[in-house]
Design a protein around this motif. Structure first.
Motif, PDB file in Angstrom:
ATOM      1  N   SER A  66     -20.237  47.184  -1.167  1.00 55.32           N
ATOM      2  CA  SER A  66     -19.511  46.335  -2.112  1.00 55.32           C
ATOM      3  C   SER A  66     -20.417  45.780  -3.207  1.00 55.32           C
ATOM      4  CB  SER A  66     -18.840  45.177  -1.359  1.00 55.32           C
ATOM      5  OG  SER A  66     -19.753  44.519  -0.514  1.00 55.32           O
ATOM      6  N   ILE A  84     -18.869  42.767  -5.171  1.00 59.08           N
ATOM      7  CA  ILE A  84     -17.408  42.718  -5.179  1.00 59.08           C
ATOM      8  C   ILE A  84     -16.906  41.966  -3.959  1.00 59.08           C
ATOM      9  CG2 ILE A  84     -15.311  44.112  -5.274  1.00 59.08           C
ATOM     10  CD1 ILE A  84     -17.132  46.386  -6.372  1.00 59.08           C
ATOM     11  N   GLN A  86     -14.907  40.929  -0.860  1.00 57.81           N
ATOM     12  CA  GLN A  86     -14.038  41.691   0.025  1.00 57.81           C
ATOM     13  C   GLN A  86     -13.097  40.759   0.775  1.00 57.81           C
ATOM     14  OE1 GLN A  86     -14.239  45.427   0.449  1.00 57.81           O
ATOM     15  NE2 GLN A  86     -14.944  44.781  -1.564  1.00 57.81           N
ATOM     16  N   TYR A 115     -10.664  44.629  -2.195  1.00 58.23           N
ATOM     17  CA  TYR A 115     -11.111  43.617  -3.152  1.00 58.23           C
ATOM     18  C   TYR A 115     -10.284  42.341  -3.033  1.00 58.23           C
ATOM     19  CZ  TYR A 115     -11.345  41.292  -7.724  1.00 58.23           C
ATOM     20  OH  TYR A 115     -11.450  40.360  -8.726  1.00 58.23           O
ATOM     21  N   ALA A 126     -10.179  48.875  -7.317  1.00 60.65           N
ATOM     22  CA  ALA A 126     -10.614  47.962  -8.372  1.00 60.65           C
ATOM     23  C   ALA A 126     -11.330  48.732  -9.460  1.00 60.65           C
ATOM     24  CB  ALA A 126     -11.539  46.878  -7.813  1.00 60.65           C
ATOM     25  N   ILE A 134     -14.403  42.559 -12.957  1.00 58.64           N
ATOM     26  CA  ILE A 134     -13.680  43.246 -11.882  1.00 58.64           C
ATOM     27  C   ILE A 134     -12.188  43.006 -12.052  1.00 58.64           C
ATOM     28  CG2 ILE A 134     -13.477  43.563  -9.388  1.00 58.64           C
ATOM     29  CD1 ILE A 134     -16.155  42.050  -9.125  1.00 58.64           C
ATOM     30  N   PRO A 136      -8.311  44.299 -10.343  1.00 58.68           N
ATOM     31  CA  PRO A 136      -7.677  45.069  -9.270  1.00 58.68           C
ATOM     32  C   PRO A 136      -6.864  46.231  -9.817  1.00 58.68           C
ATOM     33  CG  PRO A 136      -6.456  43.054  -9.673  1.00 58.68           C
ATOM     34  CD  PRO A 136      -7.695  42.973 -10.515  1.00 58.68           C
TER      35      PRO A 136
END
Length: 388
Positions: A66, A84, A86, A115, A126, A134, A136
């Motif tokens: 991630s 990222i 989680q 995400y 994502a 970032i 989605p």
């Protein structure tokens, strides 16, 4: 960042011990190619099965679980582009998603990736740009799965195969970032797990892999196929490939040369008359323009799985992989020149042998990053090989 280090079947534990030589005639002992290796310093985060590696604007960008990290060869320094978040319900937390680079952003989808958006919602995909933003992806029209593969067509992210309740799924989907919409692919004539997948500029070609069967097994699969198919996004149709001159196999590599797909290595089914025939070292090339295959000469490397292969514009470079029956990661490699139909060995690298790593061609060098061997779980560094 949470990492999952025990997700998915391992093809390196079948009990087979040596490689066979099938296909074209065996050449004389290969010469060692010229060129030089150099080390790449460790990144902040390592991962034993990095999800993506890309050469973008003269820098190396890697996706490791991630985290997205970027390495500048001019300064030799790494920086973390994005960690990222989680979701709490993630399974594997960043592991086994597929990643493509669109020219503007990285698109990630599937696997254990989930995400967690700022509003708390969870998303199986994502988009991440190199500024660290970032966003989605909307829900896909297919179930989330593991061990799938994907390609970037220039317009769409195309996801195919993989498994969860069934390995070697025949479904897939395409995501268009310009419209933010998904569409479902028609069912393929072959499954996709432990297969190879290449984009030709007009078609997505899948070849080989395991026979489709239910369940999430551990260890070796029940069998492989020597079948393939090509998907044309423009027409939305599949076509089956002509029969290949290779034995059925999985966990092989394939590269696209601009005119042909070259397949090498992998794991095949042992035969009753040949106990040690589980790891072939033969190769063949497929021409989609004529729907024909040609057998290539055998190389100097022992058969293997979870190795890498890159195309330089003139040659295929194979590196690393898992030794038959498991054991230390391979630290050797070879170069195949299709024009001369000859192989040469890579010079000895300055990095530990590894498998499940990532490799790419920058235009002047092959970069190898990440991966593992039994003595190194989650390498954070790598090396770069520059041919003469």
């Amino acid at each position: 960042m949470v990492l999952c280090a025990a997700c998915g079947p391992s093809p390196g534990e079948s009990g087979a011990s040596t490689a066979r030589r099938t296909g074209g005639p065996s050449p004389p002992a290969a010469a060692v190619a010229g060129g030089e290796w150099r080390r790449i310093e460790p990144a902040p985060f390592g991962w034993y099965r990095p999800e993506g590696a890309f050469w973008i604007d003269g820098t190396l960008v890697v996706v490791a679980a991630s985290a997205v990290q970027r390495w500048d060869p001019e300064t030799g320094r790494w920086r973390v582009v994005a960690e990222i978040p989680q979701a709490d319900e993630c399974e594997g937390c960043g592991y086994s998603q597929t990643v493509v680079w669109t020219g503007d952003e990285l698109l990630m989808w599937g696997g254990g990736f989930m995400y967690r958006a700022p509003d708390g919602s969870a998303h199986a995909g994502a988009a991440v740009d190199l500024a660290g933003r970032i966003e989605p992806l909307p829900p896909a029209p297919i179930p989330v799965r593991w061990w799938h593969q994907s390609v970037w067509t220039g317009e769409e992210l195309v996801v195919f195969g993989g498994g969860r309740d069934t390995l070697g799924r025949r479904d897939g989907a395409a995501f268009d970032p310009a419209t933010g919409t998904w569409r479902k692919l028609p069912r393929a004539p072959v499954g996709g797990y432990a297969n190879s997948l290449v984009w030709t500029g007009a078609e997505m070609i899948t070849w080989g892999g395991v026979r489709t069967f239910p369940g999430r097994p551990t260890g070796s699969p029940r069998g492989f196929v020597a079948d393939g198919a090509a998907y044309d996004p423009a027409s939305g149709t599949w076509r089956e490939l002509a029969p290949a001159p290779l034995d059925a196999r999985g966990w092989h590599t394939a590269v696209w040369t601009g005119t042909e797909m070259i397949v090498w290595g992998g794991m095949a089914e042992p035969r009753s008359d040949c106990y040690d025939c589980g790891y072939p070292d033969d190769a063949a090339a497929y021409d989609p323009a004529t729907d024909t295959w040609r057998t290539l000469p055998n190389g100097p490397l022992a058969g293997r799985v979870e190795h890498s292969a890159v195309w330089t514009g003139e040659e295929m470079i194979v590196y690393g992989g898992s030794a038959p029956g498991g054991g230390p990661g391979k630290e050797d490699g070879a170069i195949f020149d299709p024009a001369a139909a000859t192989w040469s060995l890579l010079p000895e690298p300055p990095i530990a042998g590894r498998y499940r790593h990532r490799a790419l061609w920058t235009g002047g060098e092959m970069i190898v990053w990440g991966g593992q061997n039994p003595r190194g779980q989650g390498f954070r560094g790598g090396g770069a090989y520059r041919p003469e």
